[in-house]
Design a protein around this motif. Structure first.
Motif, PDB file in Angstrom:
ATOM      1  N   LEU A 166       0.730  -1.276  -0.072  1.00 30.04           N
ATOM      2  CA  LEU A 166      -0.047   0.157   0.015  1.00 30.04           C
ATOM      3  C   LEU A 166       0.786   1.378   0.025  1.00 30.04           C
ATOM      4  O   LEU A 166       0.522   2.320  -0.628  1.00 30.04           O
ATOM      5  N   THR A 167       2.091   1.394   0.761  1.00 33.38           N
ATOM      6  CA  THR A 167       2.757   2.451   0.709  1.00 33.38           C
ATOM      7  C   THR A 167       3.777   2.507  -0.697  1.00 33.38           C
ATOM      8  O   THR A 167       3.408   3.648  -1.257  1.00 33.38           O
ATOM      9  N   ALA A 168       3.831   1.366  -1.268  1.00 34.69           N
ATOM     10  CA  ALA A 168       4.488   1.618  -2.618  1.00 34.69           C
ATOM     11  C   ALA A 168       3.474   2.242  -3.530  1.00 34.69           C
ATOM     12  O   ALA A 168       3.608   3.048  -4.409  1.00 34.69           O
ATOM     13  N   ALA A 169       1.990   1.490  -3.520  1.00 33.41           N
ATOM     14  CA  ALA A 169       1.060   2.272  -4.351  1.00 33.41           C
ATOM     15  C   ALA A 169       0.740   3.641  -4.076  1.00 33.41           C
ATOM     16  O   ALA A 169       0.624   4.416  -5.021  1.00 33.41           O
ATOM     17  N   GLY A 170       0.658   4.317  -2.905  1.00 33.06           N
ATOM     18  CA  GLY A 170       0.493   5.534  -2.565  1.00 33.06           C
ATOM     19  C   GLY A 170       1.654   6.310  -3.226  1.00 33.06           C
ATOM     20  O   GLY A 170       1.114   7.443  -3.675  1.00 33.06           O
ATOM     21  N   VAL A 171       2.790   5.944  -2.851  1.00 32.76           N
ATOM     22  CA  VAL A 171       3.875   6.963  -3.678  1.00 32.76           C
ATOM     23  C   VAL A 171       3.853   6.938  -4.935  1.00 32.76           C
ATOM     24  O   VAL A 171       3.897   7.912  -5.567  1.00 32.76           O
ATOM     25  N   GLY A 172       3.600   5.603  -5.586  1.00 34.52           N
ATOM     26  CA  GLY A 172       3.571   5.631  -6.956  1.00 34.52           C
ATOM     27  C   GLY A 172       2.620   6.528  -7.659  1.00 34.52           C
ATOM     28  O   GLY A 172       2.600   6.969  -8.630  1.00 34.52           O
ATOM     29  N   ALA A 173       1.468   6.461  -7.064  1.00 34.13           N
ATOM     30  CA  ALA A 173       0.271   7.201  -7.230  1.00 34.13           C
ATOM     31  C   ALA A 173       0.430   8.635  -7.368  1.00 34.13           C
ATOM     32  O   ALA A 173       0.207   9.353  -8.169  1.00 34.13           O
ATOM     33  N   PHE A 174       0.995   9.085  -6.215  1.00 38.57           N
ATOM     34  CA  PHE A 174       1.184  10.330  -6.022  1.00 38.57           C
ATOM     35  C   PHE A 174       2.108  10.986  -7.077  1.00 38.57           C
ATOM     36  O   PHE A 174       1.880  12.115  -7.588  1.00 38.57           O
ATOM     37  N   LEU A 175       3.311  10.269  -7.217  1.00 38.09           N
ATOM     38  CA  LEU A 175       4.024  10.760  -8.188  1.00 38.09           C
ATOM     39  C   LEU A 175       3.688  10.934  -9.717  1.00 38.09           C
ATOM     40  O   LEU A 175       4.069  11.668 -10.382  1.00 38.09           O
ATOM     41  N   LEU A 223      -1.854  13.979  -3.989  1.00 38.58           N
ATOM     42  CA  LEU A 223      -2.251  13.607  -2.671  1.00 38.58           C
ATOM     43  C   LEU A 223      -3.522  12.727  -2.510  1.00 38.58           C
ATOM     44  O   LEU A 223      -3.594  11.700  -1.972  1.00 38.58           O
ATOM     45  N   GLY A 224      -4.510  13.553  -3.429  1.00 33.18           N
ATOM     46  CA  GLY A 224      -5.882  12.881  -3.449  1.00 33.18           C
ATOM     47  C   GLY A 224      -5.754  11.503  -4.292  1.00 33.18           C
ATOM     48  O   GLY A 224      -6.475  10.410  -3.882  1.00 33.18           O
ATOM     49  N   GLU A 225      -4.970  11.543  -5.335  1.00 35.69           N
ATOM     50  CA  GLU A 225      -4.656  10.182  -6.003  1.00 35.69           C
ATOM     51  C   GLU A 225      -4.235   9.242  -5.112  1.00 35.69           C
ATOM     52  O   GLU A 225      -4.723   7.846  -5.163  1.00 35.69           O
ATOM     53  N   ALA A 226      -3.238   9.488  -4.480  1.00 35.45           N
ATOM     54  CA  ALA A 226      -2.637   8.643  -3.417  1.00 35.45           C
ATOM     55  C   ALA A 226      -3.698   8.059  -2.569  1.00 35.45           C
ATOM     56  O   ALA A 226      -3.643   6.710  -2.139  1.00 35.45           O
ATOM     57  N   ALA A 227      -4.486   8.808  -1.860  1.00 35.53           N
ATOM     58  CA  ALA A 227      -5.407   8.500  -0.972  1.00 35.53           C
ATOM     59  C   ALA A 227      -6.340   7.586  -1.495  1.00 35.53           C
ATOM     60  O   ALA A 227      -6.641   6.661  -0.959  1.00 35.53           O
ATOM     61  N   ILE A 228      -6.965   7.801  -2.744  1.00 40.05           N
ATOM     62  CA  ILE A 228      -8.137   6.953  -3.293  1.00 40.05           C
ATOM     63  C   ILE A 228      -7.551   5.734  -3.544  1.00 40.05           C
ATOM     64  O   ILE A 228      -7.931   4.730  -3.376  1.00 40.05           O
ATOM     65  N   THR A 229      -6.250   5.651  -4.260  1.00 37.57           N
ATOM     66  CA  THR A 229      -5.579   4.427  -4.713  1.00 37.57           C
ATOM     67  C   THR A 229      -5.439   3.648  -3.523  1.00 37.57           C
ATOM     68  O   THR A 229      -5.645   2.428  -3.470  1.00 37.57           O
ATOM     69  N   VAL A 230      -4.783   4.132  -2.382  1.00 36.24           N
ATOM     70  CA  VAL A 230      -4.369   3.396  -1.405  1.00 36.24           C
ATOM     71  C   VAL A 230      -5.695   2.630  -0.652  1.00 36.24           C
ATOM     72  O   VAL A 230      -5.918   1.651  -0.314  1.00 36.24           O
ATOM     73  N   ALA A 231      -7.017   3.502  -0.707  1.00 41.24           N
ATOM     74  CA  ALA A 231      -8.185   3.097  -0.076  1.00 41.24           C
ATOM     75  C   ALA A 231      -8.633   1.991  -0.897  1.00 41.24           C
ATOM     76  O   ALA A 231      -9.085   0.965  -0.535  1.00 41.24           O
ATOM     77  N   VAL A 232      -8.655   2.127  -2.167  1.00 38.92           N
ATOM     78  CA  VAL A 232      -9.257   1.135  -3.095  1.00 38.92           C
ATOM     79  C   VAL A 232      -8.594  -0.263  -3.251  1.00 38.92           C
ATOM     80  O   VAL A 232      -9.121  -1.259  -3.065  1.00 38.92           O
ATOM     81  N   VAL A 233      -7.223  -0.071  -3.256  1.00 45.53           N
ATOM     82  CA  VAL A 233      -6.205  -1.302  -3.413  1.00 45.53           C
ATOM     83  C   VAL A 233      -6.473  -1.891  -2.000  1.00 45.53           C
ATOM     84  O   VAL A 233      -6.428  -3.184  -1.926  1.00 45.53           O
ATOM     85  N   GLY A 234      -6.520  -1.316  -1.056  1.00 42.44           N
ATOM     86  CA  GLY A 234      -6.529  -1.751   0.356  1.00 42.44           C
ATOM     87  C   GLY A 234      -7.682  -2.678   0.514  1.00 42.44           C
ATOM     88  O   GLY A 234      -7.995  -3.619   1.176  1.00 42.44           O
ATOM     89  N   ALA A 235      -8.761  -2.240   0.105  1.00 43.45           N
ATOM     90  CA  ALA A 235     -10.293  -2.704   0.177  1.00 43.45           C
ATOM     91  C   ALA A 235     -10.393  -4.075  -0.529  1.00 43.45           C
ATOM     92  O   ALA A 235     -10.631  -4.932  -0.055  1.00 43.45           O
ATOM     93  N   VAL A 236      -9.627  -4.266  -1.882  1.00 44.48           N
ATOM     94  CA  VAL A 236      -9.646  -5.208  -2.510  1.00 44.48           C
ATOM     95  C   VAL A 236      -8.629  -6.290  -2.179  1.00 44.48           C
ATOM     96  O   VAL A 236      -8.856  -7.539  -1.834  1.00 44.48           O
ATOM     97  N   LEU A 237      -7.259  -5.696  -1.454  1.00 42.43           N
ATOM     98  CA  LEU A 237      -6.377  -6.760  -0.805  1.00 42.43           C
ATOM     99  C   LEU A 237      -7.245  -7.247   0.459  1.00 42.43           C
ATOM    100  O   LEU A 237      -6.613  -8.525   0.531  1.00 42.43           O
ATOM    101  N   ALA A 238      -8.024  -6.619   0.985  1.00 43.38           N
ATOM    102  CA  ALA A 238      -8.550  -7.260   2.027  1.00 43.38           C
ATOM    103  C   ALA A 238      -9.482  -8.293   1.841  1.00 43.38           C
ATOM    104  O   ALA A 238      -9.671  -9.330   2.506  1.00 43.38           O
ATOM    105  N   VAL A 239     -10.284  -8.446   0.611  1.00 48.58           N
ATOM    106  CA  VAL A 239     -11.260  -9.474   0.454  1.00 48.58           C
ATOM    107  C   VAL A 239     -10.524 -10.490  -0.824  1.00 48.58           C
ATOM    108  O   VAL A 239     -10.773 -11.580  -0.572  1.00 48.58           O
ATOM    109  N   ARG A 240      -9.757  -9.941  -1.724  1.00 40.70           N
ATOM    110  CA  ARG A 240      -9.294 -10.960  -2.700  1.00 40.70           C
ATOM    111  C   ARG A 240      -7.945 -10.260  -2.978  1.00 40.70           C
ATOM    112  O   ARG A 240      -7.468  -9.939  -4.051  1.00 40.70           O
ATOM    113  N   PRO A 241      -7.045 -10.799  -2.025  1.00 37.86           N
ATOM    114  CA  PRO A 241      -5.512 -10.410  -2.302  1.00 37.86           C
ATOM    115  C   PRO A 241      -5.114 -11.203  -3.584  1.00 37.86           C
ATOM    116  O   PRO A 241      -4.105 -10.784  -4.350  1.00 37.86           O
ATOM    117  N   ASP A 242      -5.616 -12.207  -3.972  1.00 38.41           N
ATOM    118  CA  ASP A 242      -4.992 -13.107  -5.138  1.00 38.41           C
ATOM    119  C   ASP A 242      -5.448 -12.337  -6.310  1.00 38.41           C
ATOM    120  O   ASP A 242      -4.671 -12.915  -7.374  1.00 38.41           O
TER     121      ASP A 242
END
Lengths: 233, 106
Positions: free
Chosen positions: A140-149, A188-207
């Motif tokens: 999630l950290t990597a996704a947030g920083v990647g999305a931000f930049l 910053l908004g891009e990072a927040a949304i990306t982390v939230a959505v990736v986090g939600a999918v990781l929580a139910v279907r990490p595969d």
């Protein structure tokens, strides 16, 4: 950041259209390696979801707003080549049906939001994912920083295109300052949304998360009957 | 698709439809970053109307629907469905149809 018709001259728009066409051709080949029976349905949904979230502009500072670009979000969910195709479909639908982003500027927009944002975001994501611990937090950290930049870099590439082929006679430094500043905030908004959505999918279907395949391998290795898998928390 | 895969897919689609159909009417109406920067730097006037500006869905509204909320929401729902069909067909066409992928499904 949807470039309208008229900002860039015809040669620059033609050049970005050629770049976009080349990139999409490569993506059509690359995506075959990412898409199988399990992931293909998720890819169509990812494009539809990015379209939806792009409609929701959030305020940044006084009098301006931004919205998700979604390149890195799509790349982490379904893979970078498929992400380029997702963004291309989204931008095509927006330009043709909704008059959002110009028609002659479609190649520019595919180049910026598809190719540049996905390439920068995915490059940063992969680099950080390798350096950080193979955990949910690391992904999630990597996704947030990647999305931000990905957002300010795409904005600065637009400034580069404007320097080459901008129709208006405006100092490039002025454009760079305005574009860079506001797109750092939108990032910053891009990072927040990306982390939230990736986090939600990781929580139910990490595969099903393309960018978390290393996490899945680590989880499988660490899995013992008595222990809780790291990805299941 | 497995049952849990189907659940995720349906939840994702409902989320996209709600975001495009309902949440979008609460979006900020301020100019976006590029528009704002173009205005600040003095080149916003060089923007031209797209040839698609006469589309019945131009600017995320359905022409003929008076209620702004309904018009925008309907446009959003149409956009989500069109994007889903186009991107979904493309990715289904490109996918690998191998036996190993089918048996790997849980």
């Amino acid at each position: 950041m949807h470039v309208p018709d008229g900002f860039l001259d015809a040669p620059t728009s033609a050049a970005t259209a050629a770049v976009a066409a080349g990139g999409v051709a490569l993506a059509l080949r690359g995506a075959r390696r990412e898409l199988d029976e399990r992931t293909a349905p998720l890819a169509g949904l990812t494009a539809a979801f990015v379209f939806a979230v792009q409609m929701v502009n959030f305020p940044v500072g006084a009098g301006t707003s931004g919205h998700l670009m979604g390149g890195l979000l799509a790349a982490v969910l379904v893979g970078p080549w498929t992400a380029v195709l997702c963004l291309t479909v989204v931008l095509g639908v927006q330009a043709l049906l909704f008059a959002d982003g110009g028609l002659t500027a479609l190649g520019t927009n595919v180049t910026l939001l598809g190719l540049v944002a996905v390439a920068v975001g995915w490059g940063v994501f992969r680099l950080l994912a390798r350096l950080l611990p193979t955990t949910r937090g690391g992904v999630l950290t990597a996704a947030g920083v990647g999305a931000f930049l990905s957002v300010p870099v795409a904005a600065l590439v637009f400034v580069g295109l404007f320097a080459v082929g901008g129709v208006a006679d405006v100092p490039v430094g002025t454009v760079a300052a305005a574009m860079g500043g506001v797109h750092v905030l939108i990032g910053l908004g891009e990072a927040a949304i990306t982390v939230a959505v990736v986090g939600a999918v990781l929580a139910v279907r990490p595969d099903l998360v393309h960018g978390a395949r290393a996490l899945r391998r680590a989880t499988l290795l660490a899995e013992r009957p008595a222990s809780v898998p790291a990805g299941a928390r | 698709m497995s049952r849990r895969g189907r659940t995720l897919w349906v939840v994702g689609l409902v989320a996209a439809l709600v975001v495009a159909g309902v949440v979008s009417s609460y979006a900020s109406a301020s100019p976006d970053g590029l528009e704002w920067a173009a205005e600040q730097s003095g080149f916003l006037s060089t923007a031209e109307d797209s040839a698609a500006a006469t589309s019945p869905l131009a600017d995320y509204g359905v022409s003929g629907v008076d209620s702004e909320r309904l018009s925008g929401g309907l446009a959003g729902v149409i956009g989500v469905l069109v994007t889903l069909v186009l991107a979904g067909s493309l990715t289904l066409l490109l996918r690998r149809r191998s036996r190993s992928a089918a048996t790997a499904e849980d």
